[in-house]
Design an enzyme around this catalytic site. Structure first.
Site, short mmCIF file in Angstrom:
data_model
loop_
_atom_site.label_atom_id
_atom_site.label_comp_id
_atom_site.label_asym_id
_atom_site.label_seq_id
_atom_site.Cartn_x
_atom_site.Cartn_y
_atom_site.Cartn_z
N ASP A 82 74.45 99.79 -23.08
CA ASP A 82 73.76 98.49 -23.11
C ASP A 82 74.38 97.52 -22.11
O ASP A 82 73.66 96.73 -21.48
CB ASP A 82 73.81 97.88 -24.52
CG ASP A 82 73.02 98.70 -25.52
OD1 ASP A 82 71.84 98.97 -25.25
OD2 ASP A 82 73.58 99.07 -26.56
N ASP A 95 69.99 92.81 -21.21
CA ASP A 95 69.14 93.84 -21.82
C ASP A 95 69.05 93.49 -23.31
O ASP A 95 69.98 93.76 -24.07
CB ASP A 95 69.78 95.22 -21.62
CG ASP A 95 69.00 96.30 -22.33
OD1 ASP A 95 67.78 96.16 -22.50
OD2 ASP A 95 69.62 97.31 -22.73
N GLU A 132 65.52 91.96 -18.99
CA GLU A 132 64.67 93.16 -19.05
C GLU A 132 63.42 92.83 -19.86
O GLU A 132 63.47 92.15 -20.87
CB GLU A 132 65.44 94.35 -19.63
CG GLU A 132 64.72 95.65 -19.33
CD GLU A 132 65.55 96.90 -19.61
OE1 GLU A 132 66.71 96.96 -19.18
OE2 GLU A 132 65.01 97.82 -20.23
#
Lengths: 170, 170
Positions: free
Chosen positions: B151, B17, B78
Site C-alpha cells: 500500500d 492509495d 488513486e
C-alpha cells in the site's frame, strides 16, 4: 451541584439522507416527554459540473453550518446503499464520509439506520413507499404539508426514526 | 518584484492509495529539472473494530498531519474502485471522501489518476503487476529496496505518476 441532564426543552436531532447531488436533512426537537417538533428541513445541493472534492467540501461545510446553528445532541444518518452499482456506491460513500466526518469533528453521537429500519420506525413496515413515509412524517410532526422535496422528507424521517427508537438519557 | 515561481528546491507531491483499513501514502520531492526523490512513505491503518466515523476521522487527521508537515503543492489520489461489490465501494468512498476533503480544506491541487494511468506512467503499461510497479518505483527513485508494505508503494506510485504526467508551472 451542576445539572447534567438533558436541557429542559429537550434535545435537537439532525437527520440526514446522504447523496452527492442532493443531501436531505431535517432538524427536530425531541421534548423530555418524547414529543417531536420539526425545526427546519431542506436539501444541500451540489452541481455535477463541479469537481468531486469541491462538492464534498460543500456538503461538509453545510453540515458543519447546521451543527453550529442547531447544536444537535445526535446525528442520525441513513445507512445503506440501495443500488447495486459500485460506481454509484463509491460516489455516495464520498458524501457520506464527509457527513460522518463533520459529526465526528464535533464529537456528536452518530446513529446509523438502514432504510428499512427508518420505514419500520416511522410507518410501521420496512416495505413502506416514499409516499407513506412522507405522510407519516407529516402526521407525526403535525405539519400542514408533507416536507418537499422528497430528500428533505427523508432527512426528517431519519431524525424522527432516532427520536422513536434511539436511546436517550433520562 | 515578488518571486511567484515554484521554490528553487522543487515541489513536494503527496500520493495516496485510499483504503478504509489501510491508506498508503508517499511524499516525493520533484526538482525543477524533473528529478524525483522519495521523502517519506507509509500506511495509515485503522481498526475494523472501531466505528466507521472514528476510522474516517483517523484517516482525515493523518492526511492533515502529512499536509502540515510536508506542505505538498499537490495531492495525487488513486481514482477508481477495482471491484464490483457495492458495499466495498461504499466503504472505500468514505475513506476517499475524507482524503479529498483534507486536501480541499487546504486548497491544494488535487489530481486523480485511474490505476491503469498510474501503471502506464510508472511502468509503461496499464496492465503492470504490483511487483512491476514496486520494482519501477524502486528504480526511478533510486531506492535500496521496494517500499513496503505494498500500500505504501502504491501511494509512492501515485505521487510519482503525478510527477511524470501531471502539469507543473515552469
Amino acid at each position: 451541584m451542576t445539572s447534567v441532564g438533558p436541557p429542559p426543552e429537550g434535545v435537537r436531532i439532525l437527520g440526514i439522507d446522504p447523496g452527492t447531488a442532493a443531501t436531505g436533512y431535517g432538524v427536530v426537537l425531541r421534548s423530555p416527554t418524547g414529543s417531536v417538533t420539526l425545526i427546519e428541513c431542506g436539501v444541500v445541493r451540489t452541481s455535477a459540473s463541479e469537481p468531486l472534492p469541491t462538492r464534498i467540501r460543500e456538503i461538509y461545510d453545510a453540515i458543519v453550518g447546521l451543527i453550529a446553528r442547531h447544536r444537535p445532541a445526535a446525528v442520525s444518518v441513513e445507512d445503506v446503499f440501495h443500488g447495486k452499482n459500485a460506481q454509484s456506491a463509491l460516489k455516495l460513500g464520498h458524501a457520506r464520509g464527509a457527513i460522518l466526518l463533520a459529526a465526528a469533528h464535533h464529537d456528536l453521537i452518530i446513529a446509523e439506520y438502514a432504510p428499512r429500519q427508518i420505514k419500520k420506525a416511522v410507518v410501521g413496515t420496512g416495505n413502506a413507499t416514499k409516499d407513506q413515509v412522507g405522510f407519516m412524517v407529516q402526521q407525526q410532526l403535525r405539519l400542514k404539508e408533507i416536507p418537499t422535496p422528497a430528500d428533505a422528507a427523508d432527512g426528517v424521517a431519519a431524525a424522527l426514526c432516532h427520536c422513536l427508537i434511539g436511546s436517550f438519557p433520562r
